[in-house]
Motif scaffolding. Structure first.
Motif, mmCIF file in Angstrom:
data_model
loop_
_atom_site.group_PDB
_atom_site.id
_atom_site.type_symbol
_atom_site.label_atom_id
_atom_site.label_comp_id
_atom_site.label_asym_id
_atom_site.label_seq_id
_atom_site.Cartn_x
_atom_site.Cartn_y
_atom_site.Cartn_z
ATOM 1 N N ARG A 1 -5.375 -0.056 2.317
ATOM 2 C CA ARG A 1 -6.641 -0.421 2.021
ATOM 3 C C ARG A 1 -6.648 -2.007 1.757
ATOM 4 N N ARG A 2 -5.925 -2.229 0.857
ATOM 5 C CA ARG A 2 -5.713 -3.723 0.252
ATOM 6 C C ARG A 2 -4.973 -4.451 1.546
ATOM 7 N N GLY A 3 -4.112 -3.975 2.449
ATOM 8 C CA GLY A 3 -3.636 -4.872 3.372
ATOM 9 C C GLY A 3 -4.736 -5.204 4.526
ATOM 10 N N THR A 4 -5.490 -4.304 4.686
ATOM 11 C CA THR A 4 -6.663 -4.338 5.674
ATOM 12 C C THR A 4 -7.780 -5.565 5.174
ATOM 13 N N GLU A 5 -8.124 -5.559 3.793
ATOM 14 C CA GLU A 5 -8.892 -6.400 3.453
ATOM 15 C C GLU A 5 -8.153 -7.825 3.200
ATOM 16 N N ILE A 6 -6.926 -7.890 2.785
ATOM 17 C CA ILE A 6 -6.317 -9.278 2.750
ATOM 18 C C ILE A 6 -6.182 -9.817 4.090
ATOM 19 N N GLY A 7 -5.789 -9.095 5.341
ATOM 20 C CA GLY A 7 -5.527 -9.712 6.540
ATOM 21 C C GLY A 7 -4.256 -10.289 6.664
ATOM 22 N N GLY A 8 -4.086 -10.824 7.925
ATOM 23 C CA GLY A 8 -2.885 -11.770 8.288
ATOM 24 C C GLY A 8 -1.597 -10.712 8.087
ATOM 25 N N GLY A 9 -0.565 -11.134 7.688
ATOM 26 C CA GLY A 9 0.641 -10.282 7.491
ATOM 27 C C GLY A 9 0.573 -9.380 6.744
ATOM 28 N N ALA A 10 -0.354 -9.340 5.626
ATOM 29 C CA ALA A 10 -0.618 -8.025 4.845
ATOM 30 C C ALA A 10 -1.175 -6.879 5.781
ATOM 31 N N ALA A 11 -1.833 -7.236 6.788
ATOM 32 C CA ALA A 11 -2.611 -6.265 7.454
ATOM 33 C C ALA A 11 -1.601 -5.304 8.417
ATOM 34 N N GLU A 12 -0.541 -5.842 8.822
ATOM 35 C CA GLU A 12 0.581 -5.447 9.705
ATOM 36 C C GLU A 12 1.158 -4.380 8.538
ATOM 37 N N ILE A 13 1.691 -4.829 7.257
ATOM 38 C CA ILE A 13 2.030 -3.889 6.398
ATOM 39 C C ILE A 13 1.240 -2.619 6.038
ATOM 40 N N GLY A 14 -0.102 -2.922 5.964
ATOM 41 C CA GLY A 14 -0.982 -1.929 5.819
ATOM 42 C C GLY A 14 -1.291 -1.126 6.992
ATOM 43 N N ARG A 15 -1.077 -1.386 8.088
ATOM 44 C CA ARG A 15 -1.043 -0.599 9.229
ATOM 45 C C ARG A 15 0.114 0.394 9.339
ATOM 46 N N LEU A 16 1.310 -0.339 8.786
ATOM 47 C CA LEU A 16 2.583 0.457 8.713
ATOM 48 C C LEU A 16 2.586 1.431 7.564
ATOM 49 N N ALA A 17 1.786 1.273 6.503
ATOM 50 C CA ALA A 17 1.691 2.044 5.402
ATOM 51 C C ALA A 17 0.693 3.183 5.901
ATOM 52 N N GLY A 18 -0.411 2.823 6.560
ATOM 53 C CA GLY A 18 -1.325 3.914 7.195
ATOM 54 C C GLY A 18 -0.518 4.918 8.138
ATOM 55 N N GLU A 19 0.371 4.472 9.004
ATOM 56 C CA GLU A 19 1.054 5.280 9.831
ATOM 57 C C GLU A 19 2.047 6.181 9.083
ATOM 58 N N GLN A 20 2.739 5.810 8.056
ATOM 59 C CA GLN A 20 3.560 6.675 6.975
ATOM 60 C C GLN A 20 2.862 7.730 6.326
ATOM 61 N N GLU A 21 1.701 7.110 6.062
ATOM 62 C CA GLU A 21 0.570 7.987 5.193
ATOM 63 C C GLU A 21 0.280 9.246 6.155
ATOM 64 N N VAL A 22 -0.064 9.100 7.232
ATOM 65 C CA VAL A 22 -0.582 10.031 8.459
ATOM 66 C C VAL A 22 0.718 10.934 8.555
ATOM 67 N N ALA A 23 1.938 10.502 8.878
ATOM 68 C CA ALA A 23 3.183 11.295 9.056
ATOM 69 C C ALA A 23 3.545 12.149 7.792
ATOM 70 N N LEU A 24 3.433 11.518 6.791
ATOM 71 C CA LEU A 24 4.103 12.346 5.423
ATOM 72 C C LEU A 24 2.759 13.377 5.320
ATOM 73 N N ARG A 25 1.476 13.179 5.548
ATOM 74 C CA ARG A 25 0.376 14.124 5.224
ATOM 75 C C ARG A 25 0.631 15.270 6.173
ATOM 76 N N SER A 26 1.068 14.818 7.604
ATOM 77 C CA SER A 26 1.415 16.037 8.468
ATOM 78 C C SER A 26 2.717 16.873 8.044
ATOM 79 N N LEU A 27 3.691 16.105 7.465
ATOM 80 C CA LEU A 27 4.903 16.930 7.094
ATOM 81 C C LEU A 27 4.552 17.850 5.791
ATOM 82 N N VAL A 28 3.738 17.293 5.037
ATOM 83 C CA VAL A 28 3.558 18.147 3.614
ATOM 84 C C VAL A 28 2.695 19.365 4.154
ATOM 85 N N SER A 29 1.607 19.272 5.156
ATOM 86 C CA SER A 29 0.807 20.275 5.243
ATOM 87 C C SER A 29 1.458 21.444 6.348
ATOM 88 N N SER A 30 2.378 20.965 7.086
ATOM 89 C CA SER A 30 2.865 21.975 8.068
ATOM 90 C C SER A 30 4.254 22.072 8.153
#
Length: 381
Positions: free
Chosen positions: A197-226
């Motif tokens: 969320r914060r990376g998307t709000e700040i933009g720039g290089g932080a947006a890329e970090i935010g995008r990677l964090a979002g991908e890891q969140e999705v992957a981890l949620r999938s691992l936890v749930s199944s």
């Protein structure tokens, strides 16, 4: 499961040894060669007393012992005509003691070995009697049916114990997986979501970090749930909060004051109301309930906004403890919780409902759009 059977076999061997000795002493004048019978009975008594330890468990009942034990019984049957030259004494020298080795084989190796041993004993009885008689057939059938029945029951019980052990392993792994999933949701996933969320709000290089964090969140949620998780050392699954109000209940059980735990969560945006006295629960139950309340408050901050107000109401009922967490946020749309669980967002199902189920309680979420959300936790005493 087998321990009572081995103890019963020890008692059976002692009783039948005494019986065989008594029968011989009662009929000793009738034997043509009583010395042969006396020597055999002396060996039988010494062997039985010396080997009681071997029939106390399956580990100690070795194949070598079983072979010698069985040979002693069958040898006594075949030796009976030598001692009873006139054939006037009906029971053989070992009498019903010979069923002991057959029963030991049944407990140790199952009904197939018991059936084979019974047939050998039956053949020895036929040789000793010089042919088939009604008593011989009756005794052989009795020993065969009893040993096969016991062997079959032992095999079924062993299979049941194995199935139960596997089920307990699966249950333990599932509980550990749920505990880890709760802890991950309460910490890692929320941090990743915040970074995104914060990376998307700040933009720039932080947006890329935010995008990677979002991908890891999705992957981890999938691992936890199944996905399956490896077993980890058991630990406390509590979700924070100070360890106040510890004590000892009846029977030495450690208790904790739930009211004091929940009162520590009060603040400018959270109001707590509870009874004037302590609400003592087993320590694990109190910690899990407090962690579920913490998860509910996290949901308020995350979904209702930082300005939302929350209220915690603790009620000490005669048969249960009731905790209600209510907020003045926008509420949750109908079906949203089920959809979130399907998407792998299992905050409510794991962090709240899962914790209450672990301590035998229930959790219910009631939400009306525009009128806030209410989480009701009920913990039986």
């Amino acid at each position: 499961m087998e321990a009572p059977l081995w103890r019963a076999l020890v008692g059976y061997r002692l009783l039948t040894t005494a019986y065989a000795t008594g029968v011989f002493l009662y009929h000793h004048d009738t034997y043509g060669r009583p010395l042969v019978g006396a020597v055999y009975l002396t060996v039988l008594v010494c062997w039985t007393l010396a080997t009681l330890r071997h029939v106390s468990s399956a580990e100690r009942c070795t194949p070598c012992f079983l072979g010698c034990d069985f040979a002693l019984g069958v040898g006594g049957i075949l030796l009976t005509p030598v001692a009873d030259t006139a054939g006037s004494v009906n029971p053989s020298l070992p009498t019903i003691w010979v069923a002991g080795p057959v029963l030991a084989l049944a407990i140790k190796h199952g009904w197939r070995w018991a059936a084979g041993a019974s047939l050998v004993v039956g053949a020895a009885n036929v040789v000793e009697e010089g042919g088939l008689t009604r008593d011989t057939v009756h005794n052989v059938l009795l020993v065969t049916v009893a040993s096969i029945g016991i062997g079959y029951v032992v095999e079924v019980a062993r299979a049941s114990e194995h199935t139960l052990a596997e089920a307990l392993k699966v249950e333990a792994a599932t509980r550990e997986r749920e505990r880890l999933a709760r802890d991950i949701h309460d910490n890692v996933l929320q941090v990743l979501a915040m970074v995104q969320r914060r990376g998307t709000e700040i933009g720039g290089g932080a947006a890329e970090i935010g995008r990677l964090a979002g991908e890891q969140e999705v992957a981890l949620r999938s691992l936890v749930s199944s996905g399956p998780t490896a077993s980890a050392p058991a630990g406390d699954a509590g979700g924070g909060g100070p360890a106040y109000g510890s004590g000892t209940g009846t029977g030495g059980e450690v208790t904790r004051d739930l009211a004091e735990l929940l009162a520590a969560r009060a603040g400018t945006a959270v109001t707590f109301a509870g009874p004037g006295g302590p609400v003592a629960l087993p320590e694990h139950t109190a910690r899990m309930t407090d962690a579920a309340v913490a998860a509910a408050l996290d949901n308020v901050r995350q979904h209702a906004g930082e300005s939302a107000k929350a209220w915690i109401l603790l009620e000490d009922e005669p048969d249960a403890v009731l905790v209600t967490v209510r907020d003045d946020g926008p509420g949750v749309a109908a079906g949203r919780l089920a959809a979130a669980e399907r998407e792998g967002r299992m905050g409510v199902s794991l962090s709240i409902v899962g914790r209450l189920h672990e301590v035998g309680g229930t959790a219910e979420v009631v939400s009306i759009p525009g009128q806030g959300t209410e989480v009701e936790l009920r913990v039986p005493k």
